[in-house]
Structure formats: C-alpha cells, structure tokens
Motif scaffolding. Structure first.
Motif, PDB file in Angstrom:
ATOM      1  N   VAL A 116       0.831  -1.208   0.000  1.00  0.00           N
ATOM      2  CA  VAL A 116       0.000   0.000   0.000  1.00  0.00           C
ATOM      3  C   VAL A 116       0.863   1.254   0.000  1.00  0.00           C
ATOM      4  O   VAL A 116       2.024   1.234   0.384  1.00  0.00           O
ATOM      5  N   GLU A 132      -1.177   3.544   4.562  1.00  0.00           N
ATOM      6  CA  GLU A 132      -0.450   2.676   5.502  1.00  0.00           C
ATOM      7  C   GLU A 132      -1.286   2.353   6.733  1.00  0.00           C
ATOM      8  O   GLU A 132      -1.093   1.331   7.385  1.00  0.00           O
ATOM      9  N   GLY A 141       7.621  -2.343  -0.210  1.00  0.00           N
ATOM     10  CA  GLY A 141       6.476  -1.447  -0.324  1.00  0.00           C
ATOM     11  C   GLY A 141       5.912  -1.427  -1.732  1.00  0.00           C
ATOM     12  O   GLY A 141       6.133  -2.367  -2.513  1.00  0.00           O
ATOM     13  N   ALA A 192       6.584   0.535  -4.238  1.00  0.00           N
ATOM     14  CA  ALA A 192       7.557   0.907  -5.283  1.00  0.00           C
ATOM     15  C   ALA A 192       6.933   1.753  -6.391  1.00  0.00           C
ATOM     16  O   ALA A 192       6.939   1.346  -7.563  1.00  0.00           O
ATOM     17  N   ASP A 205       8.021   4.092  -8.021  1.00  0.00           N
ATOM     18  CA  ASP A 205       8.969   4.436  -9.099  1.00  0.00           C
ATOM     19  C   ASP A 205       8.943   3.441 -10.249  1.00  0.00           C
ATOM     20  O   ASP A 205       9.327   3.778 -11.369  1.00  0.00           O
ATOM     21  N   ASN A 209       9.735  -7.285  -9.229  1.00  0.00           N
ATOM     22  CA  ASN A 209      10.048  -8.685  -8.960  1.00  0.00           C
ATOM     23  C   ASN A 209       8.874  -9.277  -8.160  1.00  0.00           C
ATOM     24  O   ASN A 209       8.613  -8.861  -7.032  1.00  0.00           O
TER      25      ASN A 209
END
Ligand code: NAD
Length: 357
Positions: free
Chosen positions: A74, A89, A280, A282, A284, A292
């Motif tokens: 999240v 969160e 988390g 991610a 970006d 992954n």
C-alpha cells in the motif's frame, strides 16, 4: 480440502506482483488437490479511492471470514499529503490489528545461486536459511507508561518494555511450532543480563521447552544474535524474539539475501494468517512490468505451510523459484549470464517450473 483466500492487491506494484502470486496460488492448489475460493478487495490507497477509508469495514469482515489474506503493498505519492490517520499505511496497521496478528515470520534464505547478490561473502551466506519470528503487538512499541515530560526544566522521553507471561508463551509457542516445521532448532533472543522483562522472557521460554522435546533450544543475548546473523547465518534455523529486537534483527537477517524483491513474510494470529512481501508499493516502477514478484510468490508458499498446513507445497514453490532463478532474473536481481524478464513473465516461468515438478 477447501480454503478461502482474500486477495488485497493494494497500490503501486501491489496489483502486478499479486496477479503473478495468484497464478502460482492457483497452480499449486491444483497440484495439491486443494479447492480454493478467491475474493478480491481494495486496501490502502485503492480503498481510499473506492470507499474513502484505507480499510473499509466490509473488507476487514471479508478478511475475518477468510482462511488467509494475500496482500500486495500500500501507499504512494498520491496520498502522501493526507493526515497520518487517513493514509494508505493506516489500512495495513488496521488489518493487522483487526485480525489479531501477534506473530510476524520473516525468512531470510538464499535461493538457488543468489549468494553473489549478498553484501556478505558468498561462502558465508550460501545455503543460509533462517526464520525470524517476531512478537508484533506488545513490548516497548505499545508499553505504557510512555511520553515526553518536563523534569527539572529539561524534557525527558520515556517508553516501557513490558511482556506478561501469556504474551511470552503465545509467541514462544509460535517459535517452537515454527522450529518443528523447519530444522527443529530454536534460538530465543533476549537481553536477560540487563532487563527484567527479558529475564521473565527467558524463564517462560525455558519452562515451555519440555512441551517440544524434539526442538533444541538455545538462548542468545540480542547483541550476540546480531553478530551471529552477520558472522555465521547458517548457524541459525529459527529465531524467536520480542517486538523491538525482532524489528531490528529481521531487517539485518533479510539483508544477507541482498534483495528486497525476494523477501516474503507471514503474520499469524489465532487461526488466521496475512501473507505479504516485505517491500512497499515501489511507485517508481509501478505499471512498468519491472517489479520482482518473487517475494509475493514466496509469501504464497508460506501460506501453504502456515495456514493450510501443506509444507510440501511451500517446498515445491521454493524449488520452482530456485530453478527459474538459475536462468532468468528480473532487473533488480540481474546478474551476468542470466536472461532478463519482466514481472508477468517471471510469474509464468514459476508456474511452468511448478508444473514440470
Ligand atoms: P519500497 O519497498 O516500495 O521501494 C524501495 C526500493 O526498492 C525502490 O527503489 C523500489 O523500486 C524497489 N523495490 C521494492 N520492491 C521491489 C520489487 N518487488 N521489485 C523490484 N524493485 C523493488 O519502499 P519505499 O520507496 O520506501 O516506499 C514506497 C511506498 O510504499 C510508500 O508509500 C511507503 O509508505 C509504502 N510502503 C508500504 C509497505 C507495505 O505495504 N507493506 C512497506 C513499505 C513501504
């Protein structure tokens, strides 16, 4: 056997990695002859957008009704300006609390030929496979009294580390049971040479040992445990400890593997489990097929072991992941001589490896 799983993909890369993990969940259930009933619900930012609440009550009710929950991740910049209590969160904390999850299990394992990805020497970590069992709802993070007061014209901050016998017994039992499902060696970590709360911890854990005669119990001070994890991680099989020590040691142990995209976790309560990658959302790399998915896939393996009591399926998933890693890597764990693949392809490869046996 029939099991119900609530899937809460969440935000950022959460939906991508969860999609791949669900492929593996379905494939493994088929192989195990397990009938699955799956339902999906929003959590975090996705739930704020859908229902104005990072954990809508109906989502918690669905989680309470399921045998297990698979969670992606999240959070994201879109919600970063919201007040703390309304942030994505908060949904995560609320579901952990609502499900009464008091034990957090985080393995640190070197898969296949991944030893080179560690910051430690390959010969130190090759074959390492340890599990940190951390108490999640007590200890100094929750103990009262706590606060900041003024004393003699100076401010003073204070917290209290407390554990009662029932809390220690409950987490120690998970530690012993986890060790029983692994290599039957348990290290209980405390600071009994300095802290009374740790002296009680050690006494209670020691008194429980006769219930688990097959488990070899060792006590270790937390400073020594930190050293052993870095110096000789293969020495440790299962480690059980309180909230504060576990917070620190689980991150130290995780990093011997060298990659955040490979770290699964389980949080257990009475009769129910929540499975999620350690990483988390991610933002970006979200939506770029770069994430992954293996941490989430390995979390599904933990679900088979700890919620469905089907450890052979966890082993099967672990073998499939190691086999795939021998040739294929996502960008975060890329190494020379390997073929780069995206998130979706990585999921498909694990399913193919599972089906090949
Ligand atoms: P993060 O784990 O999301 O990302 C840290 C770095 O690791 C980034 O560079 C990211 O691209 C990379 N990364 C993470 N998971 C990856 C994966 N599976 N594959 C490849 N690369 C991966 O941590 P952050 O950047 O500190 O936080 C981003 C958001 O996630 C924030 O909103 C934060 O609050 C939230 N968060 C959520 C959880 C959770 O849901 N359990 C945990 C930590 C952070």
């Amino acid at each position: 056997m029939k099991k119900s799983v609530l899937i809460t993909p969440g935000d950022g890369i959460g939906p991508e990695v969860t999609r791949e993990a669900v492929k593996v969940l379905n494939a493994c259930a088929r192989l195990a002859g397990l009938t699955l009933s799956l339902e999906e619900a929003p959590i975090g930012g996705a739930a704020i957008e859908a229902a104005g609440n990072p954990l809508p009550p109906e989502v918690l009710n669905k989680a309470l009704a399921a045998d297990a929950v698979l969670l992606g991740a999240v959070g994201g910049p879109r919600w970063d300006k919201l007040p703390m209590v309304q942030r994505p969160e908060k949904g995560l904390l609320a579901i952990r609390e609502g499900l009464g999850l008091f034990a957090n299990l985080r393995p640190a394992k070197i898969y296949g030929d991944m030893a080179g990805a560690s910051t430690l020497k390959p010969e130190v970590v090759d074959g390492a496979d340890l599990m940190v069992v951390r108490e999640l709802t007590g200890g100094i993070y929750f103990g009262q009294p706590r606060g900041i007061t003024e004393k003699d014209g100076r401010r003073e901050g204070f917290n209290t580390m407390r554990y009662n016998e029932t809390e220690i017994e409950r987490i120690a039992r998970v530690g012993f049971q986890t060790a029983m499902r692994r290599h039957k060696r348990l290290v209980s970590v405390d600071k009994a040479n300095v802290l009374e709360v740790s002296a009680l911890w050690r006494e209670v854990v020691t008194a429980m040992a006769p219930e688990f005669p097959e488990v070899t119990l060792e006590h270790m001070y937390v400073d020594n445990a930190a050293m052993q994890i870095i110096r000789a991680p293969k020495r440790i099989d299962t480690l059980v400890t309180g909230n504060l020590f576990g917070d620190i040691l689980s991150d130290a142990a995780a990093m011997i593997t060298g990659s955040i995209g490979m770290l699964p976790s389980a949080s257990l309560g009475e009769g129910r489990g929540l499975y999620e990658p350690v990483h988390g959302s991610a933002p970006d790399i979200a939506g770029l097929d770069l994430a992954n998915p293996l941490a989430t896939i390995l979390s599904v393996g933990m679900m088979f072991r700890y919620s469905f009591d089907l450890p052979a399926e966890d082993d099967r998933i672990n073998r499939a992941v190691s086999a795939v890693l021998a040739k294929h890597r996502t960008e975060d764990i890329m190494a020379s001589g390997k073929t780069p693949v995206g998130c979706a392809r990585m999921g498909d490869l694990v399913v193919e490896a599972l089906e090949r046996g």
